[in-house]
Every structure is written in structure tokens, then in C-alpha cells.
Design a protein around this motif. Structure first.
Motif, short mmCIF file in Angstrom:
data_model
loop_
_atom_site.label_atom_id
_atom_site.label_comp_id
_atom_site.label_asym_id
_atom_site.label_seq_id
_atom_site.Cartn_x
_atom_site.Cartn_y
_atom_site.Cartn_z
N VAL A 33 0.91 -1.12 0.07
CA VAL A 33 -0.11 0.02 -0.02
C VAL A 33 0.90 1.42 -0.03
O VAL A 33 1.98 1.27 0.84
CB VAL A 33 -0.92 -0.05 1.27
N ARG A 34 0.53 1.98 -1.02
CA ARG A 34 1.41 3.22 -1.14
C ARG A 34 0.61 4.67 -1.12
O ARG A 34 -0.33 4.74 -1.73
CB ARG A 34 2.35 3.22 -2.30
N CYS A 35 1.13 5.62 -0.54
CA CYS A 35 0.51 6.83 -0.24
C CYS A 35 1.50 7.76 -0.99
O CYS A 35 2.28 8.50 -0.53
CB CYS A 35 0.19 7.44 1.00
N TRP A 39 4.57 7.58 2.05
CA TRP A 39 4.84 6.27 2.69
C TRP A 39 4.47 5.05 1.96
O TRP A 39 3.74 5.25 0.72
CB TRP A 39 4.32 6.30 4.02
N LEU A 40 5.03 4.06 2.32
CA LEU A 40 4.81 2.76 1.63
C LEU A 40 4.95 1.76 2.81
O LEU A 40 5.53 1.63 3.57
CB LEU A 40 5.94 2.37 0.53
N ALA A 41 3.75 0.63 2.75
CA ALA A 41 3.67 -0.42 3.78
C ALA A 41 3.55 -1.79 3.00
O ALA A 41 2.97 -1.94 1.94
CB ALA A 41 2.59 -0.06 4.44
N THR A 42 4.22 -2.75 3.54
CA THR A 42 4.13 -4.09 3.28
C THR A 42 3.93 -4.81 4.68
O THR A 42 4.13 -4.35 5.78
CB THR A 42 5.22 -4.67 2.25
N ALA A 43 3.31 -6.04 4.49
CA ALA A 43 3.03 -7.00 5.50
C ALA A 43 3.60 -8.41 5.36
O ALA A 43 3.25 -8.88 4.25
CB ALA A 43 1.71 -6.86 6.18
N THR A 44 4.05 -9.01 6.32
CA THR A 44 4.27 -10.38 6.43
C THR A 44 3.27 -10.84 7.56
O THR A 44 3.30 -10.36 8.65
CB THR A 44 5.38 -10.86 6.63
N VAL A 45 2.32 -11.75 7.14
CA VAL A 45 1.23 -12.49 8.02
C VAL A 45 1.67 -13.83 8.25
O VAL A 45 1.72 -14.45 7.36
CB VAL A 45 -0.27 -12.25 7.46
N TYR A 46 1.91 -14.19 9.51
CA TYR A 46 2.35 -15.57 9.99
C TYR A 46 1.37 -16.62 10.00
O TYR A 46 0.10 -16.18 10.11
CB TYR A 46 3.29 -15.53 10.88
#
Length: 95
Positions: A33-35, A39-46
């Protein structure tokens, strides 16, 4: 981010409940997700449901890199941090 879909958000969108839901949903779908250059966001979901959310802030076009990289371990904390960042220009320390 090769191979990862990036979803664009507008400045201020994360401040709304709908924007926070979009942010969470896109990261849970393994999208970035980028604004803009804010900002830019990523996620690792376990498998156990835990998450690691990486947020990069303030793209420096002259150097082609982000000025800050911060990690959070819950979507709520990441959303609060991005809301503060968009409102004040300061990103809270990660976890």
C-alpha cells in the motif's frame, strides 16, 4: 516489490475508518500500500496470525530511496503511526 501488487491511497485516506479498512485488507491480501511519496507499507502475516508491518516514509527522489524504515507488529499500531505521520509529519518509533 517485484511481483507484488501495489494499491494506491490518497493523502488523508488513512485517517478515515474506510481508509484504515482498505489498508488492512490490502496488506492481508499480500499487496503493498502506497501513499504517493509519503509512505509505503508491506506486511508479512504468519500462520499463527501474527503480523509484521514494514513502513517506509518520505521517498527521497534525489537518492531513489526512502528516508525511514519502521516495523510494527499489529495493524492497529501501524495505522495509528501512519495517522500521526500524516497529521504531524513525525512517525512514531516502531516496536
Amino acid at each position: 516489490m517485484a511481483g507484488r501488487t501495489t494499491t494506491a491511497m490518497d493523502p488523508g485516506q488513512i485517517l478515515t475508518d474506510a481508509g484504515a479498512d482498505t489498508f488492512r485488507g490490502e496488506l492481508l491480501s499480500a499487496h503493498a500500500v502506497r501513499c504517493q511519496n509519503f509512505w509505503l507499507a508491506t506486511a508479512t502475516v504468519y500462520h499463527d496470525g501474527a503480523a509484521e508491518i514494514a513502513i517506509w516514509c518520505s521517498l527521497n527522489p534525489a537518492h531513489g530511496r526512502w528516508d525511514a524504515e519502521i516495523y510494527y507488529f499489529s495493524f492497529e499500531q501501524a495505522i495509528r503511526a501512519l495517522r500521526e505521520y500524516e497529521e504531524t509529519g513525525n512517525i512514531p518509533e516502531g516496536e
